[in-house]
Design a protein around this motif. Structure first.
Motif, PDB file in Angstrom:
ATOM      1  N   LEU A  43      19.062  33.513  65.345  1.00  0.00           N
ATOM      2  CA  LEU A  43      18.404  32.869  64.215  1.00  0.00           C
ATOM      3  C   LEU A  43      18.445  33.750  62.976  1.00  0.00           C
ATOM      4  N   LEU A  44      18.265  35.038  63.142  1.00  0.00           N
ATOM      5  CA  LEU A  44      18.332  35.948  62.010  1.00  0.00           C
ATOM      6  C   LEU A  44      19.734  35.947  61.402  1.00  0.00           C
ATOM      7  N   ALA A  45      20.733  36.021  62.244  1.00  0.00           N
ATOM      8  CA  ALA A  45      22.118  35.993  61.751  1.00  0.00           C
ATOM      9  C   ALA A  45      22.407  34.665  61.069  1.00  0.00           C
ATOM     10  N   ARG A  46      21.903  33.596  61.645  1.00  0.00           N
ATOM     11  CA  ARG A  46      22.103  32.267  61.054  1.00  0.00           C
ATOM     12  C   ARG A  46      21.420  32.180  59.692  1.00  0.00           C
ATOM     13  N   ALA A  47      20.216  32.714  59.583  1.00  0.00           N
ATOM     14  CA  ALA A  47      19.496  32.695  58.311  1.00  0.00           C
ATOM     15  C   ALA A  47      20.258  33.480  57.247  1.00  0.00           C
ATOM     16  N   GLU A  48      20.783  34.633  57.619  1.00  0.00           N
ATOM     17  CA  GLU A  48      21.549  35.441  56.665  1.00  0.00           C
ATOM     18  C   GLU A  48      22.817  34.725  56.219  1.00  0.00           C
ATOM     19  N   LYS A  49      23.512  34.109  57.157  1.00  0.00           N
ATOM     20  CA  LYS A  49      24.745  33.384  56.826  1.00  0.00           C
ATOM     21  C   LYS A  49      24.443  32.176  55.950  1.00  0.00           C
ATOM     22  N   GLN A  50      23.401  31.442  56.304  1.00  0.00           N
ATOM     23  CA  GLN A  50      23.023  30.265  55.528  1.00  0.00           C
ATOM     24  C   GLN A  50      22.625  30.667  54.105  1.00  0.00           C
ATOM     25  N   GLY A  51      21.853  31.730  53.986  1.00  0.00           N
ATOM     26  CA  GLY A  51      21.457  32.215  52.668  1.00  0.00           C
ATOM     27  C   GLY A  51      22.669  32.603  51.826  1.00  0.00           C
ATOM     28  N   ALA A  52      23.626  33.277  52.447  1.00  0.00           N
ATOM     29  CA  ALA A  52      24.844  33.673  51.723  1.00  0.00           C
ATOM     30  C   ALA A  52      25.634  32.445  51.267  1.00  0.00           C
ATOM     31  N   THR A  53      25.732  31.448  52.121  1.00  0.00           N
ATOM     32  CA  THR A  53      26.440  30.214  51.767  1.00  0.00           C
ATOM     33  C   THR A  53      25.771  29.515  50.596  1.00  0.00           C
ATOM     34  N   ILE A  54      24.465  29.403  50.654  1.00  0.00           N
ATOM     35  CA  ILE A  54      23.717  28.729  49.586  1.00  0.00           C
ATOM     36  C   ILE A  54      23.897  29.474  48.271  1.00  0.00           C
TER      37      ILE A  54
END
Length: 116
Positions: free
Chosen positions: A6-17
């Motif tokens: 979930l942490l990795a997903r949050a970081e990736k999602q934030g970078a995409t946004i």
């Protein structure tokens, strides 16, 4: 999913946004600032990029346009001029990009004065 996932997903999602939204700050006068941490992002909408006068009407029109096109976003901020994003961490990349496409289209239309 594990906590680490979930942490990795949050970081990736934030970078995409941020990759998709940060360029709007320089390209569109209506965007005063894009800010946030990870996937929780706020887009401050202004009447004038120099004075940073809040643009409450454009914010409401963007929220309405997104809702009518299948994307639920919230307005926030002291002056109701911030679009707040926080997509579910389990959203697919395709769905995230589709939602961002609708949001960006709404912001571009509001920047042209084409949304009411």
């Amino acid at each position: 999913l594990t906590e680490g996932d979930l942490l990795a997903r949050a970081e990736k999602q934030g970078a995409t946004i941020r990759e998709r939204l940060d360029p709007l700050e320089d390209a569109l006068g209506i965007v005063g600032e894009v800010r946030g941490l990870g996937p929780m992002v706020g887009i401050e909408l202004v009447v004038d990029e120099q004075t940073k006068e809040p643009n409450k009407l454009a914010t409401a029109a963007i929220v309405k346009y997104c809702h009518e096109n299948g994307v639920l976003i919230l307005k926030a901020g002291t002056y109701d001029n911030v679009v707040r994003l926080l997509a579910p961490l389990v959203i697919t990349e395709d769905d995230l990009h589709e939602g961002l496409d609708v949001l960006i289209e709404a912001i571009e239309l509001a920047n042209k004065g084409a949304l009411t």
